[in-house]
Design an enzyme around this catalytic site. Structure first.
Site, PDB file in Angstrom:
ATOM      1  N   ASP A 172       0.837  -1.199   0.000  1.00  0.00           N
ATOM      2  CA  ASP A 172       0.000   0.000   0.000  1.00  0.00           C
ATOM      3  C   ASP A 172       0.874   1.252   0.000  1.00  0.00           C
ATOM      4  O   ASP A 172       1.884   1.323   0.712  1.00  0.00           O
ATOM      5  CB  ASP A 172      -0.896  -0.017   1.247  1.00  0.00           C
ATOM      6  CG  ASP A 172      -1.926   1.085   1.251  1.00  0.00           C
ATOM      7  OD1 ASP A 172      -2.744   1.136   0.307  1.00  0.00           O
ATOM      8  OD2 ASP A 172      -1.913   1.897   2.194  1.00  0.00           O
ATOM      9  N   GLU A 227      14.585 -15.380   0.452  1.00  0.00           N
ATOM     10  CA  GLU A 227      14.883 -16.470   1.385  1.00  0.00           C
ATOM     11  C   GLU A 227      13.989 -17.683   1.135  1.00  0.00           C
ATOM     12  O   GLU A 227      14.282 -18.783   1.628  1.00  0.00           O
ATOM     13  CB  GLU A 227      14.675 -15.998   2.830  1.00  0.00           C
ATOM     14  CG  GLU A 227      15.663 -14.938   3.292  1.00  0.00           C
ATOM     15  CD  GLU A 227      15.294 -14.373   4.659  1.00  0.00           C
ATOM     16  OE1 GLU A 227      15.996 -13.447   5.123  1.00  0.00           O
ATOM     17  OE2 GLU A 227      14.297 -14.838   5.259  1.00  0.00           O
TER      18      GLU A 227
END
Length: 561
Positions: free
Chosen positions: A216, A265
């Site tokens: 956002d 990751e």
């Protein structure tokens, strides 16, 4: 749902790191999608109850607008806890069950992250209020002393996006900054604790199986509020070139580089898409870089008329931009912040005039008055088929697959959007009209949304747009979306297109590398398709011609088997 249909609607393999590049993503506004417990508010179990509907639609992913604990000062974008589910919407266990059910149907999950501000009920902000001046707790936010001999005036005359002052005074006399509502204090992204906590949030949801994140107001996190602060007039004159005090600063990309390390990751890497309203395509491309978020929304079609010249220019510019960033572009016609496109296309053309949310809609008088609903829906179908034929990802907003119009008939006392009450950038009717809960059945107190009334009033004409009605009608908008998404999975090819000149300024035609063609007639005169009429696989053909305000897909023999 048959096994064959389920197989056709499955997303790419679970280890496909590029699934997002040409995905069809369906935005769910959770409080208005489906209500499982009858309290009038949509919830996570409600979404779980509709996963087969989503699978039958044929989407690749869902994007969930905020479902976190919130006082709903701004429709859930005032987050009180980033690592939990609002008790009114369910539990973390409900969330896990929903993710598992969606994944089992080949649908990935993207969640909204709101990093510019928290709720004023967030434990950090409550701690800041209690801790007082000069405290570490206040350093997580943007607190300043007021002006004047007693500090009773705000630090600047800046206005918030939702209207009114951008500063709010607290009990001890200091002021805090809020770009949006007063209940949404902005975070201080110079604070290492803020940065580290959001990395923890990204890992929290990634560990629960979330596939990606929608960020956002990604362009507003970092700020330079060094004294002296400019006036509102001075601020508005400053270029947004990377050094603006509040908007699209170059240093925001340091944050997203850290986030990218977290995303990578995981296997496959988590995806992200930026909501970044910035000044140039070049600046937007920075958010979409492989070292940053990876993708950024282009909102250009949200402010465009149904016009061939505008569409071609926007498509060409955004494909060039995506090539520059190495990303893929995003196509979107509706979302939770704008008037639904079936309504926009039934209103008078803007002809280049700027318009704020709701203004033209107010002037039109609502869906049963000055708006041409039939033309608007016809053009909405045409625009959607054009977008689904383009390279890149397409974001669909809940209800557009039903052809829903904007709801204007909401009494002031029933409205919820702070933009309606405060004005600002979203003047007129605000954003409640596109957030009205979906109709699932043709009858009932909330048209099957839940067992009781919905949290926003649904008009009587919603019965004609109910899922159960449209699912039984092969000519409905829902049937069109299902068939388009089914065919798109079979036709989708490399991220390229070639324009085909038509000899008409009001007709666009392009081909994808495998020979799939898309033709859109933005005008009123039919277009003779010649021999290609026999190879149309989707869209209207009348006496061998493409009618006005319409799109067809053409597949050469053998392409679909």
């Amino acid at each position: 749902m048959t096994d064959a249909l389920l197989a056709e609607t499955r997303a790419p393999a679970a280890d496909d790191a590029t699934w997002w590049r040409q995905a069809a993503v369906y935005q769910i506004y959770p409080r208005s999608f489906a209500d499982a417990n009858g309290d009038g508010i949509g919830d996570i179990p409600g979404i779980l109850s509709r996963v087969d509907y989503l699978a039958e639609l044929g989407i690749d992913a869902v994007w969930l607008s905020p479902f976190y604990p919130s006082a709903l000062a701004d429709g859930g974008y005032d987050v009180a806890d980033y690592r939990d589910v609002d008790p009114r919407l369910g539990t973390l266990e409900d969330f896990d069950a929903m993710v598992a059910a969606l994944h089992a149907r080949g649908i990935r999950v993207v969640v909204d992250i709101v990093p510019n501000h928290t709720s004023d009920l967030h434990e950090w902000f409550q701690e800041a209020l209690e801790a007082g001046r000069g405290s570490a707790a206040r350093e997580r936010y943007i607190f300043r002393e007021g002006k004047g001999p007693d500090g009773a005036e705000p630090p600047t005359d800046w206005e918030s996006v939702f209207g009114g002052p951008a500063w709010q005074q607290v009990e001890d006399g200091q002021w805090y900054f809020h770009n949006f509502a007063p209940e949404q204090p902005d975070l201080n992204w110079d604070n290492p604790e803020v940065r580290e906590d959001f990395l923890k949030t990204l890992r929290f949801w990634s560990d629960r199986g979330v596939d990606g994140f929608r960020i956002d107001v990604a362009h507003m996190l970092t700020k330079d509020l060094a004294e002296p602060l400019p006036s509102r007039a001075e601020l508005e004159r400053l270029p947004q070139d990377g050094k603006h005090p509040l908007i699209d600063r170059d240093d925001v990309h340091e944050i997203y580089a850290e986030w990218r390390k977290v995303f990578n990751e995981y296997e496959p890497p988590r995806t992200a898409v930026a909501e970044a309203w910035v000044s140039t395509p070049e600046r937007r491309a920075r958010y979409a870089s492989a070292e940053g978020l990876g993708q950024a929304f282009n909102f250009d079609l949200l402010v465009a008329d149904f016009d061939a010249t505008q569409f071609r220019s926007i498509i060409a510019e955004n494909l060039a931009q995506s090539a520059m960033s190495g990303s893929s572009t995003t196509w979107v016609l509706s979302n939770h912040d704008v008037t639904r496109h079936a309504t926009r296309y039934g209103l008078p053309a803007l002809d280049g005039r700027p318009v704020k949310q709701g203004t033209e809609w107010v002037a039109a008088g609502g869906p049963t008055d000055a708006i041409d609903m039939v033309r608007g829906l016809r053009r909405a179908h045409a625009a959607t088929l054009l977008l689904l034929g383009l390279p890149g990802s397409t974001y669909l907003y809940q209800g557009e697959e039903l052809g829903l119009q904007e709801v204007a008939e909401i009494a002031p006392e029933q409205r919820q959007d702070p933009a309606f009450f405060r004005g600002g950038e979203f003047d007129g009717l605000g954003r409640d009209g596109c957030r009205v809960p979906l109709p699932w059945t043709a009858s009932g107190s909330s048209f099957g949304f839940g067992a009781g009334d919905a949290h926003l009033p649904q008009p009587s004409w919603f019965s004609d747009y109910a899922v159960e009605v449209e699912a039984a009608d092969p000519a409905s908008t829902l049937s069109l979306y299902r068939e388009a998404l089914r065919l798109r999975h079979r036709l989708q090819t490399d991220e390229a297109l070639e324009w085909i000149e038509t000899g008409r300024a009001d007709v666009l035609r392009f081909a994808r590398p495998n020979g799939w063609q898309v033709v859109t007639n933005f005008g009123s005169e039919p277009l003779d398709l010649g021999a290609d009429a026999a190879h149309v696989v989707l869209g209207p053909v009348i006496d061998g011609a493409l009618p006005g305000d319409s799109t067809v897909w053409i597949a050469p023999p053998g392409l679909l088997g």
